[in-house]
Enzyme design. Structure first.
Site, PDB file in Angstrom:
ATOM      1  N   SER A   1       0.840  -1.197   0.000  1.00 52.00           N
ATOM      2  CA  SER A   1       0.000   0.000   0.000  1.00 52.00           C
ATOM      3  C   SER A   1       0.876   1.249   0.000  1.00 52.00           C
ATOM      4  O   SER A   1       1.626   1.490   0.957  1.00 52.00           O
ATOM      5  CB  SER A   1      -0.912   0.019   1.225  1.00 52.00           C
ATOM      6  OG  SER A   1      -1.484   1.308   1.334  1.00 52.00           O
TER       7      SER A   1
ATOM      8  N   HIS B   1      -1.040  -1.131  -4.420  1.00 46.43           N
ATOM      9  CA  HIS B   1      -2.334  -0.828  -3.799  1.00 46.43           C
ATOM     10  C   HIS B   1      -2.383   0.670  -3.510  1.00 46.43           C
ATOM     11  O   HIS B   1      -1.531   1.203  -2.792  1.00 46.43           O
ATOM     12  CB  HIS B   1      -2.494  -1.642  -2.512  1.00 46.43           C
ATOM     13  CG  HIS B   1      -3.830  -1.471  -1.852  1.00 46.43           C
ATOM     14  ND1 HIS B   1      -4.958  -2.176  -2.246  1.00 46.43           N
ATOM     15  CD2 HIS B   1      -4.228  -0.667  -0.830  1.00 46.43           C
ATOM     16  CE1 HIS B   1      -5.985  -1.814  -1.482  1.00 46.43           C
ATOM     17  NE2 HIS B   1      -5.573  -0.897  -0.616  1.00 46.43           N
TER      18      HIS B   1
ATOM     19  N   ASP C   1      -4.667   3.852  -2.091  1.00 46.00           N
ATOM     20  CA  ASP C   1      -5.812   4.174  -1.232  1.00 46.00           C
ATOM     21  C   ASP C   1      -6.280   5.602  -1.472  1.00 46.00           C
ATOM     22  O   ASP C   1      -5.561   6.555  -1.158  1.00 46.00           O
ATOM     23  CB  ASP C   1      -5.397   4.020   0.234  1.00 46.00           C
ATOM     24  CG  ASP C   1      -5.179   2.569   0.598  1.00 46.00           C
ATOM     25  OD1 ASP C   1      -6.135   1.793   0.484  1.00 46.00           O
ATOM     26  OD2 ASP C   1      -4.048   2.215   0.977  1.00 46.00           O
TER      27      ASP C   1
ATOM     28  N   MET D   1      -8.845   8.462  -0.458  1.00 43.36           N
ATOM     29  CA  MET D   1      -9.740   8.841   0.652  1.00 43.36           C
ATOM     30  C   MET D   1     -10.215  10.268   0.465  1.00 43.36           C
ATOM     31  O   MET D   1      -9.408  11.152   0.142  1.00 43.36           O
ATOM     32  CB  MET D   1      -8.982   8.751   1.968  1.00 43.36           C
ATOM     33  CG  MET D   1      -8.356   7.389   2.213  1.00 43.36           C
ATOM     34  SD  MET D   1      -7.400   7.413   3.742  1.00 43.36           S
ATOM     35  CE  MET D   1      -6.758   5.743   3.738  1.00 43.36           C
TER      36      MET D   1
ATOM     37  N   HIS E   1      -8.172   1.382  -4.471  1.00 41.90           N
ATOM     38  CA  HIS E   1      -9.174   1.165  -3.422  1.00 41.90           C
ATOM     39  C   HIS E   1      -9.828   2.510  -3.116  1.00 41.90           C
ATOM     40  O   HIS E   1      -9.199   3.389  -2.527  1.00 41.90           O
ATOM     41  CB  HIS E   1      -8.448   0.578  -2.200  1.00 41.90           C
ATOM     42  CG  HIS E   1      -9.270   0.463  -0.961  1.00 41.90           C
ATOM     43  ND1 HIS E   1      -8.722   0.200   0.279  1.00 41.90           N
ATOM     44  CD2 HIS E   1     -10.612   0.567  -0.744  1.00 41.90           C
ATOM     45  CE1 HIS E   1      -9.673   0.154   1.201  1.00 41.90           C
ATOM     46  NE2 HIS E   1     -10.832   0.384   0.606  1.00 41.90           N
TER      47      HIS E   1
ATOM     48  N   MET F   1     -12.064   4.891  -1.174  1.00 41.39           N
ATOM     49  CA  MET F   1     -12.791   5.160   0.075  1.00 41.39           C
ATOM     50  C   MET F   1     -13.422   6.532  -0.086  1.00 41.39           C
ATOM     51  O   MET F   1     -13.014   7.516   0.556  1.00 41.39           O
ATOM     52  CB  MET F   1     -11.819   5.103   1.266  1.00 41.39           C
ATOM     53  CG  MET F   1     -11.442   3.684   1.657  1.00 41.39           C
ATOM     54  SD  MET F   1      -9.894   3.600   2.579  1.00 41.39           S
ATOM     55  CE  MET F   1      -8.750   3.528   1.213  1.00 41.39           C
TER      56      MET F   1
ATOM     57  N   MET G   1     -11.935  -5.523   4.669  1.00 42.77           N
ATOM     58  CA  MET G   1     -11.159  -4.605   5.515  1.00 42.77           C
ATOM     59  C   MET G   1     -10.900  -5.295   6.855  1.00 42.77           C
ATOM     60  O   MET G   1     -11.832  -5.703   7.544  1.00 42.77           O
ATOM     61  CB  MET G   1     -11.918  -3.306   5.771  1.00 42.77           C
ATOM     62  CG  MET G   1     -11.949  -2.310   4.616  1.00 42.77           C
ATOM     63  SD  MET G   1     -10.362  -1.890   3.849  1.00 42.77           S
ATOM     64  CE  MET G   1      -9.407  -1.301   5.239  1.00 42.77           C
TER      65      MET G   1
ATOM     66  N   GLY H   1      -3.283   4.008   7.755  1.00 42.64           N
ATOM     67  CA  GLY H   1      -2.355   2.884   7.812  1.00 42.64           C
ATOM     68  C   GLY H   1      -1.934   2.641   9.254  1.00 42.64           C
ATOM     69  O   GLY H   1      -2.221   3.438  10.151  1.00 42.64           O
ATOM     70  N   GLY H   2      -1.272   1.523   9.465  1.00 40.35           N
ATOM     71  CA  GLY H   2      -0.653   1.265  10.765  1.00 40.35           C
ATOM     72  C   GLY H   2      -1.598   0.935  11.903  1.00 40.35           C
ATOM     73  O   GLY H   2      -1.240   1.100  13.065  1.00 40.35           O
TER      74      GLY H   2
ATOM     75  N   ASP I   1      -6.958  -6.314   3.708  1.00 43.74           N
ATOM     76  CA  ASP I   1      -6.337  -4.983   3.778  1.00 43.74           C
ATOM     77  C   ASP I   1      -6.437  -4.417   5.193  1.00 43.74           C
ATOM     78  O   ASP I   1      -7.536  -4.155   5.680  1.00 43.74           O
ATOM     79  CB  ASP I   1      -7.051  -4.069   2.764  1.00 43.74           C
ATOM     80  CG  ASP I   1      -6.422  -2.686   2.675  1.00 43.74           C
ATOM     81  OD1 ASP I   1      -5.338  -2.465   3.232  1.00 43.74           O
ATOM     82  OD2 ASP I   1      -7.051  -1.826   2.015  1.00 43.74           O
ATOM     83  N   GLY I   2      -5.268  -4.183   5.804  1.00 44.02           N
ATOM     84  CA  GLY I   2      -5.212  -3.537   7.112  1.00 44.02           C
ATOM     85  C   GLY I   2      -4.566  -4.416   8.163  1.00 44.02           C
ATOM     86  O   GLY I   2      -5.045  -5.512   8.431  1.00 44.02           O
TER      87      GLY I   2
ATOM     88  N   GLY J   1       0.950  -2.091   4.141  1.00 41.30           N
ATOM     89  CA  GLY J   1       1.513  -0.746   4.097  1.00 41.30           C
ATOM     90  C   GLY J   1       2.679  -0.613   5.046  1.00 41.30           C
ATOM     91  O   GLY J   1       3.846  -0.703   4.654  1.00 41.30           O
TER      92      GLY J   1
HETATM   93  C1  DX5 Z   1      -6.609   1.682   5.208  1.00 43.21           C
HETATM   94  C2  DX5 Z   1      -6.098   1.349   3.832  1.00 43.21           C
HETATM   95  C3  DX5 Z   1      -5.000   0.376   3.811  1.00 43.21           C
HETATM   96  C4  DX5 Z   1      -3.748   0.819   4.546  1.00 43.21           C
HETATM   97  C5  DX5 Z   1      -3.116  -0.412   5.098  1.00 43.21           C
HETATM   98  O1  DX5 Z   1      -7.763   2.437   5.099  1.00 43.21           O
HETATM   99  O2  DX5 Z   1      -7.153   0.807   3.036  1.00 43.21           O
HETATM  100  O3  DX5 Z   1      -4.670  -0.011   2.485  1.00 43.21           O
HETATM  101  O4  DX5 Z   1      -2.829   1.503   3.748  1.00 43.21           O
HETATM  102  O5  DX5 Z   1      -2.056  -0.044   5.895  1.00 43.21           O
HETATM  103  P1  DX5 Z   1      -1.399  -1.055   6.931  1.00 43.21           P
HETATM  104  O6  DX5 Z   1      -0.917  -2.249   6.170  1.00 43.21           O
HETATM  105  O7  DX5 Z   1      -0.283  -0.251   7.523  1.00 43.21           O
HETATM  106  O8  DX5 Z   1      -2.464  -1.424   7.933  1.00 43.21           O
HETATM  107 ZN    ZN Z   2      -6.599  -0.078   1.030  1.00 44.97          ZN
END
Ligand code: DX5
Ligand code: ZN
Length: 216
Positions: A8, A33, A35, A37, A66, A68, A137, A144-145, A175-176, A197
């Site tokens: 990600s 990937h 994201d 938002m 992806h 959002m 999800m 992330g994180g 994812d996540g 990510g």
């Molecule tokens: C969260 C995103 C993920 C995010 C994952 O809303 O959809 O793709 O980047 O990050 P990690 O792997 O750090 O949880």
């Molecule tokens: Zn994502």
């Protein structure tokens, strides 16, 4: 087919995006990937079309985008033109999901639906055979994180049952909060694609982490 790994780019270094895109190009990763938002569907704003185009110009692997965002149907063609190969939209953001999935496919992209942690798998019963993938999800979307939600394992099993029962070809993407610790359990449950990510980009050696995720 072995499982795929999709780093990600939300966790990449935006001050030197090119170097992290090249890192993924030169790794065993399968997809990028990305994201997107909007600050409305999720409480965070990430990046949009110009960044996708900049990544596309140098990426040597498919872009898994992806969304959002609310009303994702408004932007399907824009994301295609920006370089998306796979487009996933949230179940919770789509009133006319079947129409939007058809439009994504008509634009020549692979189409996926994303489920938030609270959304049950069985809402996909009547659309699963039209999907190329389902993204579960494993954190609440937006950042992330975050910490992996354990109920994800049950959801993978339920989704796997639904896919088998309906003869669907949909792949399962997670994812996540994906880490080296949970990756093999996710794959054993039936995950086909692992997004990661922080596990990748907060490591001193992202290439070797990607390799380890591939071997999970
Ligand atoms: C969260 C995103 C993920 C995010 C994952 O809303 O959809 O793709 O980047 O990050 P990690 O792997 O750090 O949880
Ligand atoms: Zn994502």
């Amino acid at each position: 087919m072995g499982h795929l790994v999709a780093p990600s780019m939300l966790s990449a270094n935006f001050g030197n995006l090119q170097s992290d895109v090249e890192l993924v190009n030169n790794s065993n990763a399968d997809w990028f990937h990305l994201d997107i938002m909007d600050g409305v569907f999720v409480p965070n704003i990430s990046f949009g079309i110009p960044i996708i185009k900049a990544i596309k110009a140098i990426a040597k692997k498919p872009l898994d985008v992806h969304l959002m965002i609310v009303q994702p149907e408004r932007y399907i063609r824009e994301f295609k033109n920006a370089g998306a190969d796979i487009l996933t939209i949230h179940y919770e953001a789509s009133t006319h999901l079947h129409r939007s999935i058809s439009e994504i496919k008509n634009e020549g992209m692979k189409a996926g639906v994303v489920l938030n942690p609270h959304t049950p798998v069985n809402v996909l019963e009547d659309i699963i055979s039209d999907l190329d993938l389902v993204l579960i999800m494993s954190v609440n979307p937006g950042f992330g994180g975050q910490m992996f939600i354990q109920n994800t394992y049950n959801k993978i099993s339920k989704l796997k049952d639904l896919i088998t029962k309906t003869n669907s070809k949909a792949l399962i993407e997670i994812d996540g909060g994906v880490t080296l610790e949970n990756a093999s359990m996710l794959v054993n449950r039936g995950a086909d694609i692992l997004v990661a990510g922080n596990t990748v980009f907060r490591s001193p050696n992202p290439i070797s982490i990607i390799q380890k995720l591939k071997q999970a």
